[in-house]
Structure formats: structure tokens, C-alpha cells
Design a protein around this motif. Structure first.
Motif, PDB file in Angstrom:
ATOM      1  N   THR A  57      32.469  48.144  30.561  1.00  0.00           N
ATOM      2  CA  THR A  57      31.364  48.977  31.043  1.00  0.00           C
ATOM      3  C   THR A  57      30.820  48.442  32.357  1.00  0.00           C
ATOM      4  O   THR A  57      31.126  47.312  32.770  1.00  0.00           O
ATOM      5  CB  THR A  57      30.233  49.008  30.017  1.00  0.00           C
ATOM      6  N   ALA A  58      29.994  49.242  32.985  1.00  0.00           N
ATOM      7  CA  ALA A  58      29.372  48.827  34.241  1.00  0.00           C
ATOM      8  C   ALA A  58      28.503  47.590  34.039  1.00  0.00           C
ATOM      9  O   ALA A  58      28.473  46.692  34.887  1.00  0.00           O
ATOM     10  CB  ALA A  58      28.538  49.976  34.811  1.00  0.00           C
ATOM     11  N   SER A  59      27.789  47.521  32.919  1.00  0.00           N
ATOM     12  CA  SER A  59      26.920  46.376  32.676  1.00  0.00           C
ATOM     13  C   SER A  59      27.728  45.083  32.588  1.00  0.00           C
ATOM     14  O   SER A  59      27.299  44.031  33.082  1.00  0.00           O
ATOM     15  CB  SER A  59      26.107  46.582  31.388  1.00  0.00           C
ATOM     16  N   SER A  60      28.906  45.157  31.970  1.00  0.00           N
ATOM     17  CA  SER A  60      29.765  43.970  31.898  1.00  0.00           C
ATOM     18  C   SER A  60      30.299  43.609  33.270  1.00  0.00           C
ATOM     19  O   SER A  60      30.376  42.430  33.638  1.00  0.00           O
ATOM     20  CB  SER A  60      30.931  44.217  30.938  1.00  0.00           C
ATOM     21  N   LEU A  61      30.676  44.629  34.035  1.00  0.00           N
ATOM     22  CA  LEU A  61      31.234  44.387  35.360  1.00  0.00           C
ATOM     23  C   LEU A  61      30.226  43.725  36.293  1.00  0.00           C
ATOM     24  O   LEU A  61      30.603  42.990  37.210  1.00  0.00           O
ATOM     25  CB  LEU A  61      31.703  45.710  35.971  1.00  0.00           C
ATOM     26  N   ASP A  96      26.307  50.121  41.481  1.00  0.00           N
ATOM     27  CA  ASP A  96      25.713  49.055  42.286  1.00  0.00           C
ATOM     28  C   ASP A  96      26.835  48.465  43.120  1.00  0.00           C
ATOM     29  O   ASP A  96      27.471  47.482  42.734  1.00  0.00           O
ATOM     30  CB  ASP A  96      25.078  47.997  41.382  1.00  0.00           C
ATOM     31  N   VAL A  97      27.094  49.082  44.265  1.00  0.00           N
ATOM     32  CA  VAL A  97      28.277  48.753  45.061  1.00  0.00           C
ATOM     33  C   VAL A  97      28.280  47.292  45.492  1.00  0.00           C
ATOM     34  O   VAL A  97      29.306  46.608  45.419  1.00  0.00           O
ATOM     35  CB  VAL A  97      28.380  49.683  46.287  1.00  0.00           C
ATOM     36  N   ARG A  99      26.793  44.518  44.186  1.00  0.00           N
ATOM     37  CA  ARG A  99      27.057  43.575  43.096  1.00  0.00           C
ATOM     38  C   ARG A  99      28.469  43.748  42.542  1.00  0.00           C
ATOM     39  O   ARG A  99      29.147  42.771  42.221  1.00  0.00           O
ATOM     40  CB  ARG A  99      26.019  43.759  41.990  1.00  0.00           C
ATOM     41  N   THR A 100      28.919  45.003  42.431  1.00  0.00           N
ATOM     42  CA  THR A 100      30.279  45.253  41.974  1.00  0.00           C
ATOM     43  C   THR A 100      31.285  44.596  42.899  1.00  0.00           C
ATOM     44  O   THR A 100      32.256  43.977  42.455  1.00  0.00           O
ATOM     45  CB  THR A 100      30.555  46.764  41.889  1.00  0.00           C
ATOM     46  N   MET A 101      31.070  44.721  44.191  1.00  0.00           N
ATOM     47  CA  MET A 101      31.956  44.105  45.178  1.00  0.00           C
ATOM     48  C   MET A 101      32.042  42.598  44.969  1.00  0.00           C
ATOM     49  O   MET A 101      33.126  42.005  45.012  1.00  0.00           O
ATOM     50  CB  MET A 101      31.450  44.400  46.589  1.00  0.00           C
ATOM     51  N   ASP A 102      30.889  41.981  44.716  1.00  0.00           N
ATOM     52  CA  ASP A 102      30.836  40.535  44.508  1.00  0.00           C
ATOM     53  C   ASP A 102      31.695  40.127  43.309  1.00  0.00           C
ATOM     54  O   ASP A 102      32.524  39.218  43.388  1.00  0.00           O
ATOM     55  CB  ASP A 102      29.380  40.105  44.283  1.00  0.00           C
ATOM     56  N   VAL A 103      31.512  40.829  42.182  1.00  0.00           N
ATOM     57  CA  VAL A 103      32.259  40.488  40.970  1.00  0.00           C
ATOM     58  C   VAL A 103      33.750  40.774  41.146  1.00  0.00           C
ATOM     59  O   VAL A 103      34.599  39.967  40.743  1.00  0.00           O
ATOM     60  CB  VAL A 103      31.693  41.250  39.759  1.00  0.00           C
ATOM     61  N   LEU A 104      34.080  41.904  41.763  1.00  0.00           N
ATOM     62  CA  LEU A 104      35.486  42.250  41.955  1.00  0.00           C
ATOM     63  C   LEU A 104      36.205  41.220  42.829  1.00  0.00           C
ATOM     64  O   LEU A 104      37.348  40.853  42.559  1.00  0.00           O
ATOM     65  CB  LEU A 104      35.614  43.638  42.586  1.00  0.00           C
ATOM     66  N   LEU A 105      35.532  40.753  43.874  1.00  0.00           N
ATOM     67  CA  LEU A 105      36.134  39.734  44.734  1.00  0.00           C
ATOM     68  C   LEU A 105      36.416  38.455  43.953  1.00  0.00           C
ATOM     69  O   LEU A 105      37.464  37.828  44.111  1.00  0.00           O
ATOM     70  CB  LEU A 105      35.217  39.438  45.922  1.00  0.00           C
ATOM     71  N   ARG A 106      35.477  38.092  43.081  1.00  0.00           N
ATOM     72  CA  ARG A 106      35.679  36.895  42.268  1.00  0.00           C
ATOM     73  C   ARG A 106      36.855  37.079  41.317  1.00  0.00           C
ATOM     74  O   ARG A 106      37.610  36.141  41.047  1.00  0.00           O
ATOM     75  CB  ARG A 106      34.409  36.572  41.484  1.00  0.00           C
TER      76      ARG A 106
END
Length: 223
Positions: A57-61, A96-97, A99-106
Motif C-alpha cells: 500500500t501507499a502507507s507502506s511505501l 506523495d511524490v 517521499r515516494t521518490m526518496d523510498v524508491l531510490l533507496r
């Protein structure tokens, strides 16, 4: 799916909302991820080069700790992180583009795959898709199912495949239910296919038998 002891096999639509309302989404997600990694590790040790995808889900992401937790989980089970793919819908990924970007990069730094699910049904711009470090695009089944009978659906699905490849991403087609659609995707060099033509959902205990049968009866070509 949930193999309920009295109600049989339940699809996610029948229980996810209640789980979310009860505040149990996080522990359920952790359980599913742990189970998936453990099973993928078993296949890896058996010599099968298989990847396992898990919907989140988005919350987990949006949890900044998720990449490290998954890396440690893969390490504990001796699973190469590239064998794990997280799927998030287009709509959820764009909530939340930043924050999502931050997590995806990691995730991508740690070689964990990230797939944008149900692509073509959300409201993201091509600019946002280009910026987000996804590893693959899943074409929504509403376009794939009617490819053989609806020219517009075929054009859209083919365009998404081309777009994904031009961006250096894998392309996954959902909703493949007959051999004609399979062959159309093969002609477009679609990377992966998912649907009832190959198999219906099954427990891991049945997968090895299905895989052997599929390899014996399916030509070694294509998706």
C-alpha cells in the motif's frame, strides 16, 4: 488470496478494507513480505531463477525504514534482493511524490525492484513516470484482456510496452487469458505476462508441479 478455514479462498477485496479499518495493515504486510521472501529463498536454493512480486500500500511505501528492513530480510534468508519486486499502484505512488521518490531510490540502490501496477488507469504525468526510479511497468488488465478484439486497447497496450522499453523499464501485461493475446504480446517483445492463460492463483506447494508441466508443454519462446 486468503485460504480461510471455513469460507474457502477469499480474494483481497473481501478482507483488505476491514484489515485496514482494524489497523492491521502493517502487521499483515510484514507477514506477507516475510512469507514471500522465505519462499523465494527456497526456490533460489533449488536453483530456480525466479522473482517474487508483492503488492504494498501507499502507507507502506512511504515508510523510510522499509528499504533497510527488506534488505535485512533478504540477507537473513540469503535471497538476492533483485529477486524481490514491490508493486504499488500508479494512484498510490503519486500521493506523495517527494517521499515516494526518496523510498524508491533507496529500494533501487539496494537492488530491490519496484513495479508501477495498473499503469494507464491513474493520473500521473509522463514527467513523473520518467523521474520515478521504477524497474517495471504493469499494463492494466482492462487494456490487455480486450487486445484481440478492440483496436484501441491493443494500441494502448502496445504503446505502454514501447514507452516502458524506451525508458529502460520492463513491461508486464496483466490479464492474459488466451493464447492469441499471448502471441500478440510476444510479437511486441513484452517482457512478462500474467493471467489465467498460464495459471490461476495457487499455493506455493503446487507451484513446482505447475512449473514442470508448463515447461514441458510450452515452447521455449517469448514472455
Amino acid at each position: 488470496r486468503w485460504a480461510h478455514p471455513t469460507r474457502g479462498i477469499l480474494p483481497p477485496v473481501e478482507f483488505l478494507e476491514q484489515i485496514a479499518n482494524e489497523g492491521l495493515m502493517q502487521p499483515m504486510t510484514d507477514h506477507v513480505l516475510s512469507t514471500a521472501v522465505q519462499q523465494a529463498a527456497k526456490w533460489h536454493r533449488a536453483g530456480e531463477e525466479l522473482s517474487v512480486s508483492v503488492n504494498i500500500t501507499a502507507s507502506s511505501l512511504l515508510e523510510l525504514s522499509l528499504p533497510d528492513r527488506l534488505t535485512e530480510l533478504c540477507k537473513e534468508n540469503q535471497l538476492p534482493p533483485e529477486r524481490l519486486i514491490l508493486e504499488v499502484t500508479e494512484t498510490e505512488a503519486m500521493r506523495d511524490v517527494t517521499r515516494t521518490m526518496d523510498v524508491l531510490l533507496r529500494m533501487r540502490i539496494r537492488n530491490i525492484g519496484v513495479s508501477i501496477d495498473d499503469f494507464g488507469t491513474g493520473h500521473s504525468s509522463l514527467r513523473e513516470l520518467q523521474r520515478m526510479p521504477f524497474s517495471e511497468v504493469k499494463i492494466d488488465k482492462s487494456f490487455v484482456i480486450d487486445m484481440a478484439h478492440n483496436k484501441d486497447c491493443s494500441v494502448i497496450a502496445n504503446s505502454i510496452i514501447d514507452l516502458a522499453h524506451n525508458l529502460g523499464l520492463g513491461a508486464v501485461a496483466e490479464g492474459v487469458e488466451d493464447v492469441r493475446i499471448w502471441r500478440m504480446l510476444l510479437e511486441k517483445n513484452c517482457d512478462f505476462a500474467q493471467g489465467f492463460y498460464m495459471a490461476k492463483p495457487m499455493p506455493a506447494s503446487e507451484f513446482n508441479r505447475w512449473l514442470t508441466s508448463w515447461r514441458e508443454t510450452t515452447p521455449d519462446t517469448g514472455v
